[in-house]
Design a protein around this motif. Structure first.
Motif, PDB file in Angstrom:
ATOM      1  N   LEU A 163       1.521   2.587   0.191  1.00 63.56           N
ATOM      2  CA  LEU A 163      -0.317   2.356   1.462  1.00 63.56           C
ATOM      3  C   LEU A 163       0.093   3.360   2.586  1.00 63.56           C
ATOM      4  CD1 LEU A 163      -1.420  -1.178   1.301  1.00 63.56           C
ATOM      5  CD2 LEU A 163      -1.955   0.467  -0.156  1.00 63.56           C
ATOM      6  N   THR A 164      -1.158   4.104   3.319  1.00 61.03           N
ATOM      7  CA  THR A 164      -0.694   5.353   3.514  1.00 61.03           C
ATOM      8  C   THR A 164      -1.132   4.502   5.082  1.00 61.03           C
ATOM      9  OG1 THR A 164      -3.572   6.010   3.809  1.00 61.03           O
ATOM     10  CG2 THR A 164      -1.266   6.882   2.693  1.00 61.03           C
ATOM     11  N   ALA A 165      -1.382   3.048   5.156  1.00 58.66           N
ATOM     12  CA  ALA A 165      -1.621   2.192   6.896  1.00 58.66           C
ATOM     13  C   ALA A 165      -0.651   1.368   6.899  1.00 58.66           C
ATOM     14  CB  ALA A 165      -3.047   2.218   7.196  1.00 58.66           C
ATOM     15  N   LYS A 166      -0.248   1.312   8.275  1.00 61.24           N
ATOM     16  CA  LYS A 166       0.572   0.096   7.465  1.00 61.24           C
ATOM     17  C   LYS A 166      -0.024  -1.486   8.729  1.00 61.24           C
ATOM     18  CE  LYS A 166       5.078   3.045   9.160  1.00 61.24           C
ATOM     19  NZ  LYS A 166       6.339   2.612  10.234  1.00 61.24           N
ATOM     20  N   TYR A 167      -1.077  -0.933   8.789  1.00 66.00           N
ATOM     21  CA  TYR A 167      -2.102  -2.147   9.681  1.00 66.00           C
ATOM     22  C   TYR A 167      -3.837  -1.700   8.756  1.00 66.00           C
ATOM     23  CZ  TYR A 167      -3.379  -6.635  11.447  1.00 66.00           C
ATOM     24  OH  TYR A 167      -3.736  -7.508  11.643  1.00 66.00           O
ATOM     25  N   PRO A 168      -4.183  -3.019   8.612  1.00 68.75           N
ATOM     26  CA  PRO A 168      -3.797  -4.262   8.029  1.00 68.75           C
ATOM     27  C   PRO A 168      -2.690  -4.189   6.944  1.00 68.75           C
ATOM     28  CG  PRO A 168      -6.134  -4.090   8.640  1.00 68.75           C
ATOM     29  CD  PRO A 168      -5.276  -2.974   8.318  1.00 68.75           C
ATOM     30  N   PRO A 169      -1.364  -5.390   7.030  1.00 72.52           N
ATOM     31  CA  PRO A 169      -0.882  -5.699   5.736  1.00 72.52           C
ATOM     32  C   PRO A 169      -1.604  -6.178   4.616  1.00 72.52           C
ATOM     33  CG  PRO A 169      -0.775  -6.629   6.915  1.00 72.52           C
ATOM     34  CD  PRO A 169      -1.856  -6.233   7.898  1.00 72.52           C
ATOM     35  N   TYR A 170      -2.165  -4.560   4.160  1.00 75.29           N
ATOM     36  CA  TYR A 170      -2.985  -5.380   2.828  1.00 75.29           C
ATOM     37  C   TYR A 170      -2.396  -5.572   1.464  1.00 75.29           C
ATOM     38  CZ  TYR A 170      -7.360  -3.560   4.898  1.00 75.29           C
ATOM     39  OH  TYR A 170      -7.720  -3.101   5.632  1.00 75.29           O
ATOM     40  N   ASN A 171      -2.295  -6.565   0.477  1.00 73.17           N
ATOM     41  CA  ASN A 171      -1.354  -7.153  -0.618  1.00 73.17           C
ATOM     42  C   ASN A 171      -2.097  -6.579  -1.973  1.00 73.17           C
ATOM     43  OD1 ASN A 171      -0.144  -8.172  -2.328  1.00 73.17           O
ATOM     44  ND2 ASN A 171       0.440  -9.993  -1.845  1.00 73.17           N
ATOM     45  N   VAL A 172      -1.939  -5.728  -2.149  1.00 74.67           N
ATOM     46  CA  VAL A 172      -2.542  -5.436  -3.415  1.00 74.67           C
ATOM     47  C   VAL A 172      -1.466  -4.902  -5.199  1.00 74.67           C
ATOM     48  CG1 VAL A 172      -2.415  -2.665  -1.835  1.00 74.67           C
ATOM     49  CG2 VAL A 172      -0.897  -2.802  -3.493  1.00 74.67           C
ATOM     50  N   ASP A 173      -1.574  -6.402  -4.908  1.00 71.27           N
ATOM     51  CA  ASP A 173      -0.554  -7.111  -6.293  1.00 71.27           C
ATOM     52  C   ASP A 173      -1.618  -6.912  -6.817  1.00 71.27           C
ATOM     53  OD1 ASP A 173       1.715  -6.691  -4.459  1.00 71.27           O
ATOM     54  OD2 ASP A 173       2.312  -8.390  -5.493  1.00 71.27           O
ATOM     55  N   SER A 174      -2.908  -7.807  -7.098  1.00 63.76           N
ATOM     56  CA  SER A 174      -4.132  -7.852  -7.250  1.00 63.76           C
ATOM     57  C   SER A 174      -4.858  -6.933  -8.323  1.00 63.76           C
ATOM     58  CB  SER A 174      -5.871  -8.328  -6.684  1.00 63.76           C
ATOM     59  OG  SER A 174      -5.868  -7.417  -5.562  1.00 63.76           O
ATOM     60  N   LEU A 175      -4.650  -5.597  -7.862  1.00 64.51           N
ATOM     61  CA  LEU A 175      -4.891  -4.561  -8.653  1.00 64.51           C
ATOM     62  C   LEU A 175      -4.136  -3.203  -9.275  1.00 64.51           C
ATOM     63  CD1 LEU A 175      -6.169  -1.907  -4.925  1.00 64.51           C
ATOM     64  CD2 LEU A 175      -7.258  -3.688  -6.700  1.00 64.51           C
ATOM     65  N   GLU A 176      -2.875  -4.405  -9.740  1.00 60.11           N
ATOM     66  CA  GLU A 176      -2.333  -3.988 -10.306  1.00 60.11           C
ATOM     67  C   GLU A 176      -1.570  -5.067 -11.614  1.00 60.11           C
ATOM     68  OE1 GLU A 176       1.129  -2.224  -8.300  1.00 60.11           O
ATOM     69  OE2 GLU A 176      -0.582  -0.695  -7.889  1.00 60.11           O
ATOM     70  N   THR A 177      -1.431  -6.336 -11.318  1.00 58.43           N
ATOM     71  CA  THR A 177      -0.928  -7.609 -11.819  1.00 58.43           C
ATOM     72  C   THR A 177      -1.769  -8.095 -12.869  1.00 58.43           C
ATOM     73  OG1 THR A 177      -0.953  -8.734 -10.086  1.00 58.43           O
ATOM     74  CG2 THR A 177       0.825  -7.046 -10.982  1.00 58.43           C
ATOM     75  N   GLY A 178      -1.632  -8.537 -13.842  1.00 58.70           N
ATOM     76  CA  GLY A 178      -2.599 -10.022 -14.384  1.00 58.70           C
ATOM     77  C   GLY A 178      -3.856  -9.522 -14.636  1.00 58.70           C
ATOM     78  N   GLU A 179      -5.223  -9.813 -15.276  1.00 54.43           N
ATOM     79  CA  GLU A 179      -6.358  -9.078 -15.497  1.00 54.43           C
ATOM     80  C   GLU A 179      -6.533  -7.649 -14.817  1.00 54.43           C
ATOM     81  OE1 GLU A 179      -9.978 -11.922 -13.790  1.00 54.43           O
ATOM     82  OE2 GLU A 179      -8.431 -13.724 -14.816  1.00 54.43           O
ATOM     83  N   ALA A 180      -5.707  -7.039 -14.070  1.00 52.59           N
ATOM     84  CA  ALA A 180      -6.137  -5.571 -13.552  1.00 52.59           C
ATOM     85  C   ALA A 180      -5.394  -5.427 -15.238  1.00 52.59           C
ATOM     86  CB  ALA A 180      -5.602  -5.394 -12.317  1.00 52.59           C
ATOM     87  N   ARG A 181      -4.309  -5.447 -15.446  1.00 52.90           N
ATOM     88  CA  ARG A 181      -4.029  -4.624 -16.799  1.00 52.90           C
ATOM     89  C   ARG A 181      -4.288  -5.080 -17.798  1.00 52.90           C
ATOM     90  NH1 ARG A 181       0.923  -2.656 -14.894  1.00 52.90           N
ATOM     91  NH2 ARG A 181       1.410  -1.954 -17.211  1.00 52.90           N
ATOM     92  N   GLU A 182      -5.174  -5.587 -18.588  1.00 49.81           N
ATOM     93  CA  GLU A 182      -6.844  -5.940 -18.875  1.00 49.81           C
ATOM     94  C   GLU A 182      -8.002  -5.379 -18.859  1.00 49.81           C
ATOM     95  OE1 GLU A 182      -4.360 -10.096 -20.634  1.00 49.81           O
ATOM     96  OE2 GLU A 182      -6.241 -10.315 -19.149  1.00 49.81           O
ATOM     97  N   ALA A 183      -9.105  -4.970 -20.134  1.00 53.89           N
ATOM     98  CA  ALA A 183     -10.001  -4.266 -20.414  1.00 53.89           C
ATOM     99  C   ALA A 183      -9.801  -3.759 -20.987  1.00 53.89           C
ATOM    100  CB  ALA A 183      -9.873  -3.229 -19.582  1.00 53.89           C
TER     101      ALA A 183
END
Length: 366
Positions: free
Chosen positions: A282-302
């Motif tokens: 991420l280009t910004a340090k704050y807020p410290p977003y957790n972006v795992d939901s965009l790349e794992t689990g259901e995000a890998r199925e379509a």
């Protein structure tokens, strides 16, 4: 014999290398595109060498030479109405439009001004006239086109935050309830464009980049932002026959409204940045977003969506479960994993009052 048109569509595509440089199983996906009359995806990044980086959390771009490979695998139309279209400024947008058009790939949803951004691509195949448009509600500041500014075809949405003080005392740290609605003037403008386009075609298909990415809204509020259903209904009332949605990065439900259909999200399609050896920064340090939901689990199925249009302009739909492999590329899936993807769509569709049929390992709607 009845004349038909076949369309294969998918959600978000973000390639970092030529898309035909892939494993054997991925070529089965491209064969599906090549066999169809029309192939459509949402191009989730600009194809540019621009270094004019927008001020936002995640910036994406890829090499312009990738444009040629899109056409080679059967992608005929891309929607560029999304929240990454101007990640690298005006030059990035213009480079992408030029690079794609040079390879005979049509672009919808973006342009040098609002008139061009709302301009449809119209095709006549087997005597059936089909128009395609792209729209976006996921709009970073300055990304929406206007009369004198380049950008994407905008329908802006506004958010309001309701603080439930009673429950907050009991559940400190809980998320607020988020109320959303679209800007009325934007929706009216889009609907007038749609009404004008529909006069000259049999079927109008809208690619819509909308909703909330997976994991970025509270589970208690459900998968859809509350502006989406009223907006989808308004677009169909204006003349859209099928809405194909993307941006949430997971599959959502399908709604039949009057004689139209709203596919709220097809999910991720190809993300090379989701390969096992890549890490998102991420280009910004704050807020410290957790972006795992965009790349794992259901995000890998379509799903891949197949639309069959008959000469009576009646549409039938099939949905084929896919998943991203370790390289972030799509492959067909089978068995329990495929059924689970379709069951999620079935569950979400039932909430919308629509029967989504699972036939073997394929979803159907007609």
């Amino acid at each position: 014999m009845q004349k038909t048109v076949s369309i294969i569509s998918a959600g978000d595509l973000a390639p970092l290398r030529h898309v035909n440089d892939c494993e054997k199983n991925v070529h089965l996906i491209w064969e599906k595109f090549l066999a169809a009359d029309i192939g459509i995806v949402n191009l989730e990044l600009p194809l540019t060498t621009s270094k004019e980086k927008a001020d936002k959390v995640i910036n994406l771009k890829a090499d312009p030479s990738i444009a040629k490979s899109l056409k080679e695998v059967g992608i005929d139309i891309v929607s560029f109405a999304n929240n990454h279209a101007m990640d690298y400024g005006r030059q990035g947008l213009e480079d992408t439009l030029s690079n794609l058009r040079n390879e005979s790939v049509y672009v919808i949803g973006a342009g040098k001004n609002s008139n061009e951004a709302f301009e449809p691509v119209i095709q006549e195949i087997n005597g059936i006239k089909i128009a395609h448009i792209g729209l976006c509600t996921a709009l970073p500041t300055g990304f929406g086109a206007n009369e004198h500014r380049p950008g994407v075809a905008p329908i802006r949405a506004k958010s309001r935050f309701y603080i439930d003080s009673v429950t907050l005392d009991e559940q400190p740290g809980m998320a607020p309830w988020v109320e959303t609605s679209v800007v009325g003037d934007d929706l009216v403008y889009a609907c007038k464009k749609i009404e004008s386009i529909k006069k000259d075609v049999d079927v109008l298909i809208a690619q819509v980049h909308w909703g909330v990415p997976h994991g970025w809204s509270a589970l208690f509020q459900g998968p859809l932002a509350d502006y989406q259903q009223p907006m989808g209904h308004a677009l169909i009332d204006a003349g859209v026959d099928v809405i194909m949605g993307h941006h949430p990065h997971v599959v959502h439900g399908v709604e039949k409204y009057k004689e139209g259909y709203i596919v709220y999200s097809l999910g991720n399609f190809l993300f090379h940045s989701m390969s096992e050896d890549h890490e998102t920064h991420l280009t910004a340090k704050y807020p410290p977003y957790n972006v795992d939901s965009l790349e794992t689990g259901e995000a890998r199925e379509a799903v891949l969506m197949e639309t069959i249009i008959s000469d009576s302009t009646k549409c039938k739909f099939k949905f084929y479960p896919i998943a991203l492999n370790r390289y972030g590329e799509p492959e067909f899936i089978e068995g329990d994993r495929a059924i689970n993807v379709l069951k999620r769509m079935e569950k979400h569709s039932a909430v919308l009052g629509t029967q989504f049929v699972i036939n073997g390992e394929v979803g159907e709607l007609s």
